[in-house]
Design a protein around this motif. Structure first.
Motif, PDB file in Angstrom:
ATOM      1  N   GLU A  61      -9.727   4.852 -48.812  1.00 24.17           N
ATOM      2  CA  GLU A  61      -8.326   4.650 -49.207  1.00 24.17           C
ATOM      3  C   GLU A  61      -8.260   3.707 -50.397  1.00 24.17           C
ATOM      4  OE1 GLU A  61      -6.127   3.178 -45.816  1.00 24.17           O
ATOM      5  OE2 GLU A  61      -4.806   2.000 -47.113  1.00 24.17           O
ATOM      6  N   LYS A  62      -7.442   4.053 -51.362  1.00 24.17           N
ATOM      7  CA  LYS A  62      -7.250   3.165 -52.525  1.00 24.17           C
ATOM      8  C   LYS A  62      -5.807   3.311 -52.992  1.00 24.17           C
ATOM      9  CE  LYS A  62      -8.768   0.717 -56.060  1.00 24.17           C
ATOM     10  NZ  LYS A  62      -9.216  -0.654 -55.948  1.00 24.17           N
ATOM     11  N   ASN A  63      -5.074   2.215 -53.003  1.00 22.77           N
ATOM     12  CA  ASN A  63      -3.681   2.200 -53.465  1.00 22.77           C
ATOM     13  C   ASN A  63      -2.831   3.303 -52.823  1.00 22.77           C
ATOM     14  OD1 ASN A  63      -4.376   0.046 -55.114  1.00 22.77           O
ATOM     15  ND2 ASN A  63      -4.848   1.365 -56.860  1.00 22.77           N
ATOM     16  N   GLY A  64      -2.979   3.459 -51.525  1.00 21.91           N
ATOM     17  CA  GLY A  64      -2.122   4.397 -50.786  1.00 21.91           C
ATOM     18  C   GLY A  64      -2.550   5.849 -50.852  1.00 21.91           C
ATOM     19  N   VAL A  65      -3.670   6.125 -51.512  1.00 23.69           N
ATOM     20  CA  VAL A  65      -4.169   7.512 -51.610  1.00 23.69           C
ATOM     21  C   VAL A  65      -5.494   7.597 -50.853  1.00 23.69           C
ATOM     22  CG1 VAL A  65      -4.976   9.306 -53.221  1.00 23.69           C
ATOM     23  CG2 VAL A  65      -3.062   7.788 -53.872  1.00 23.69           C
ATOM     24  N   LEU A  66      -5.730   8.712 -50.148  1.00 23.85           N
ATOM     25  CA  LEU A  66      -7.026   8.923 -49.489  1.00 23.85           C
ATOM     26  C   LEU A  66      -7.907   9.824 -50.359  1.00 23.85           C
ATOM     27  CD1 LEU A  66      -6.370   9.458 -45.671  1.00 23.85           C
ATOM     28  CD2 LEU A  66      -7.006   7.386 -46.865  1.00 23.85           C
ATOM     29  N   PHE A  67      -9.170   9.478 -50.427  1.00 25.93           N
ATOM     30  CA  PHE A  67     -10.152  10.252 -51.192  1.00 25.93           C
ATOM     31  C   PHE A  67     -11.249  10.723 -50.243  1.00 25.93           C
ATOM     32  CE2 PHE A  67      -8.148   7.340 -54.120  1.00 25.93           C
ATOM     33  CZ  PHE A  67      -7.962   8.100 -55.263  1.00 25.93           C
ATOM     34  N   THR A  68     -11.787  11.896 -50.538  1.00 23.30           N
ATOM     35  CA  THR A  68     -12.903  12.414 -49.742  1.00 23.30           C
ATOM     36  C   THR A  68     -13.770  13.300 -50.632  1.00 23.30           C
ATOM     37  OG1 THR A  68     -13.443  13.370 -47.565  1.00 23.30           O
ATOM     38  CG2 THR A  68     -11.749  14.513 -48.819  1.00 23.30           C
ATOM     39  N   PRO A  69     -15.090  13.330 -50.396  1.00 21.01           N
ATOM     40  CA  PRO A  69     -15.942  14.181 -51.224  1.00 21.01           C
ATOM     41  C   PRO A  69     -15.545  15.655 -51.129  1.00 21.01           C
ATOM     42  CG  PRO A  69     -17.267  12.603 -50.013  1.00 21.01           C
ATOM     43  CD  PRO A  69     -15.875  12.498 -49.468  1.00 21.01           C
ATOM     44  N   SER A  70     -15.599  16.349 -52.245  1.00 17.04           N
ATOM     45  CA  SER A  70     -15.292  17.788 -52.266  1.00 17.04           C
ATOM     46  C   SER A  70     -16.333  18.537 -51.442  1.00 17.04           C
ATOM     47  CB  SER A  70     -15.376  18.341 -53.685  1.00 17.04           C
ATOM     48  OG  SER A  70     -15.023  17.394 -54.620  1.00 17.04           O
ATOM     49  N   VAL A 102      -3.953  13.167 -50.568  1.00 19.57           N
ATOM     50  CA  VAL A 102      -5.406  13.239 -50.375  1.00 19.57           C
ATOM     51  C   VAL A 102      -6.022  13.879 -51.621  1.00 19.57           C
ATOM     52  CG1 VAL A 102      -7.306  14.114 -48.962  1.00 19.57           C
ATOM     53  CG2 VAL A 102      -5.126  13.584 -47.885  1.00 19.57           C
ATOM     54  N   VAL A 103      -7.054  13.258 -52.138  1.00 15.62           N
ATOM     55  CA  VAL A 103      -7.750  13.786 -53.316  1.00 15.62           C
ATOM     56  C   VAL A 103      -9.179  14.095 -52.932  1.00 15.62           C
ATOM     57  CG1 VAL A 103      -8.508  13.261 -55.680  1.00 15.62           C
ATOM     58  CG2 VAL A 103      -6.278  12.428 -54.865  1.00 15.62           C
ATOM     59  N   GLU A 104      -9.624  15.353 -53.170  1.00 14.91           N
ATOM     60  CA  GLU A 104     -11.026  15.739 -52.969  1.00 14.91           C
ATOM     61  C   GLU A 104     -11.711  15.670 -54.327  1.00 14.91           C
ATOM     62  OE1 GLU A 104      -9.542  19.534 -50.803  1.00 14.91           O
ATOM     63  OE2 GLU A 104     -11.672  19.347 -50.306  1.00 14.91           O
ATOM     64  N   LYS A 105     -12.760  14.902 -54.413  1.00 20.01           N
ATOM     65  CA  LYS A 105     -13.449  14.775 -55.711  1.00 20.01           C
ATOM     66  C   LYS A 105     -14.881  14.315 -55.489  1.00 20.01           C
ATOM     67  CE  LYS A 105     -12.260   9.989 -57.001  1.00 20.01           C
ATOM     68  NZ  LYS A 105     -13.479   9.414 -57.522  1.00 20.01           N
ATOM     69  N   LYS A 106     -15.650  14.273 -56.552  1.00 19.97           N
ATOM     70  CA  LYS A 106     -16.976  13.670 -56.488  1.00 19.97           C
ATOM     71  C   LYS A 106     -16.765  12.165 -56.396  1.00 19.97           C
ATOM     72  CE  LYS A 106     -19.653  17.048 -59.167  1.00 19.97           C
ATOM     73  NZ  LYS A 106     -20.456  17.565 -58.041  1.00 19.97           N
ATOM     74  N   CYS A 107     -17.349  11.528 -55.388  1.00 19.56           N
ATOM     75  CA  CYS A 107     -17.095  10.101 -55.157  1.00 19.56           C
ATOM     76  C   CYS A 107     -18.407   9.339 -55.272  1.00 19.56           C
ATOM     77  CB  CYS A 107     -16.538   9.876 -53.758  1.00 19.56           C
ATOM     78  SG  CYS A 107     -15.064  10.834 -53.395  1.00 19.56           S
ATOM     79  N   THR A 108     -18.325   8.128 -55.759  1.00 25.01           N
ATOM     80  CA  THR A 108     -19.526   7.294 -55.868  1.00 25.01           C
ATOM     81  C   THR A 108     -19.466   6.170 -54.832  1.00 25.01           C
ATOM     82  OG1 THR A 108     -18.559   5.754 -57.435  1.00 25.01           O
ATOM     83  CG2 THR A 108     -19.630   7.726 -58.366  1.00 25.01           C
ATOM     84  N   ARG A 109     -20.613   5.565 -54.644  1.00 26.81           N
ATOM     85  CA  ARG A 109     -20.717   4.414 -53.749  1.00 26.81           C
ATOM     86  C   ARG A 109     -19.803   3.278 -54.253  1.00 26.81           C
ATOM     87  NH1 ARG A 109     -26.794   2.520 -53.406  1.00 26.81           N
ATOM     88  NH2 ARG A 109     -27.069   4.715 -53.027  1.00 26.81           N
ATOM     89  N   GLU A 110     -19.745   3.127 -55.588  1.00 34.15           N
ATOM     90  CA  GLU A 110     -18.912   2.064 -56.181  1.00 34.15           C
ATOM     91  C   GLU A 110     -17.435   2.291 -55.863  1.00 34.15           C
ATOM     92  OE1 GLU A 110     -21.543   3.513 -57.776  1.00 34.15           O
ATOM     93  OE2 GLU A 110     -22.758   1.691 -57.494  1.00 34.15           O
ATOM     94  N   ASP A 111     -17.018   3.563 -55.803  1.00 34.43           N
ATOM     95  CA  ASP A 111     -15.617   3.857 -55.427  1.00 34.43           C
ATOM     96  C   ASP A 111     -15.330   3.245 -54.055  1.00 34.43           C
ATOM     97  OD1 ASP A 111     -15.140   5.439 -57.684  1.00 34.43           O
ATOM     98  OD2 ASP A 111     -15.706   7.308 -56.657  1.00 34.43           O
TER      99      ASP A 111
END
Ligand code: PMP
Length: 297
Positions: free
Chosen positions: A198-207, A231-240
């Protein structure tokens, strides 16, 4: 760990038998090469007291697709298997249960295709797979299997050697669970669960592409759509994830379980103040078919 006793029933190739009496062929291709497919399903006692399998169609459809991907003969209908599962739960007197269907091969020490197949459905009571405390997660030295070497969308038994190695490595280092990357170094998933942050009210997950596209992951997305959480599906890094407000694993066995830290980096929000926590509560409500919001778990 005791999964059964002398009274426990299982469904095996269309018959109800006692788990203690069932036998498998030691020459099974599954036993030697990990060439089999399985599912992990849960049933819950709902708020009205009924036993309800959560998303059984989705799970049995994935089982069939996993078998087909691996050229394993499969001649079962979802309806037949769902009825069989309810029957086993009933015979075992279980409401909140973990359900494990496994499709396994006959005796075959070669690599050729089989004409026969076997399907067993086992059930047992199981607490959340990763416990109910916030998890200390560590980046794994193991990567998820290369999708050009495996059908990564299939829930194949042999893939779980990778999961076991990663999980055992994490525990040996003093952590609760591992986070694995894909072959390009992007975040993929846990050994037995998908990941969201979660970042600034949005959820992210690997595509999809390098992960098992989880049924719980899809449920989290449905919950987010209902709660108007993006919800955003994208390529995510460890730093994210190091920079996230919160993170969690989700899977049928693990349900939704928050993280304390990744590689000892904590998160910006307290778990209880995160929208991830709201999603966790909504998931718990959904599986027991409770519509009103829960304030605590
Ligand atoms: N990834 C892996 C590697 C898994 O084993 C699981 C558990 N089946 C998941 C993700 C989550 O899938 P699901 O939500 O369908 O249980």
């Amino acid at each position: 760990m005791n999964y059964y006793n002398e009274h426990t029933s299982i469904w095996l190739n269309g018959n109800i038998v006692k788990a203690a009496d069932a036998k498998i062929d030691l020459y099974s291709q599954t036993m030697h090469y990990g060439y089999g497919v399985f599912e992990g399903i849960r049933s819950y006692k709902t708020v009205t007291g009924e036993t309800r399998i959560f998303k059984p169609e989705e799970h049995y459809t994935r089982l069939q697709k996993s078998a087909e991907a691996l050229n394993i003969p499969y001649a079962f209908s979802n309806q037949e298997l769902i009825e069989a599962t309810y029957r086993v739960l009933d015979l075992n007197g279980q409401q909140d249960a973990y359900i494990r269907p496994l499709v396994y091969a006959p005796a075959n020490m070669s690599f050729v295709k089989n004409t026969e197949t076997n399907l067993v459905i086992m059930t047992w009571e199981m607490a959340p797979f990763l416990g109910d405390k916030l998890l200390r997660v560590v980046s794994s030295s193991f990567q998820r299997p290369n999708p050009k070497g495996f059908y990564i969308h299939a829930k194949a038994a042999g893939h779980y050697v990778n999961s076991i190695l990663a999980s055992q490595e994490a525990k040996a280092k003093g952590y609760d669970e591992a986070l694995l990357s894909d072959m390009d170094g992007y975040i993929a998933e846990g050994p037995g669960a998908n990941v969201f942050f979660e970042k600034n009210g949005v959820l992210f997950t690997p595509s999809t592409g390098n992960i098992l596209p989880g049924i719980t992951r899809a449920t989290v997305m449905e919950i987010c759509a209902d709660l108007q959480i993006q919800v955003v599906e994208k390529k995510c890094t460890r730093e994210d994830i190091y920079d996230a407000d919160a993170a969690f694993f989700c899977g049928t066995a693990a349900e939704v379980i928050g993280w304390d830290s990744l590689d000892d980096n904590g998160f910006r929000k307290q778990w209880n103040n995160s929208i991830s926590r709201t999603v966790q509560l909504a998931y718990k409500n959904r599986v027991i078919e409770k519509s009103e919001a829960l304030t605590s778990i």
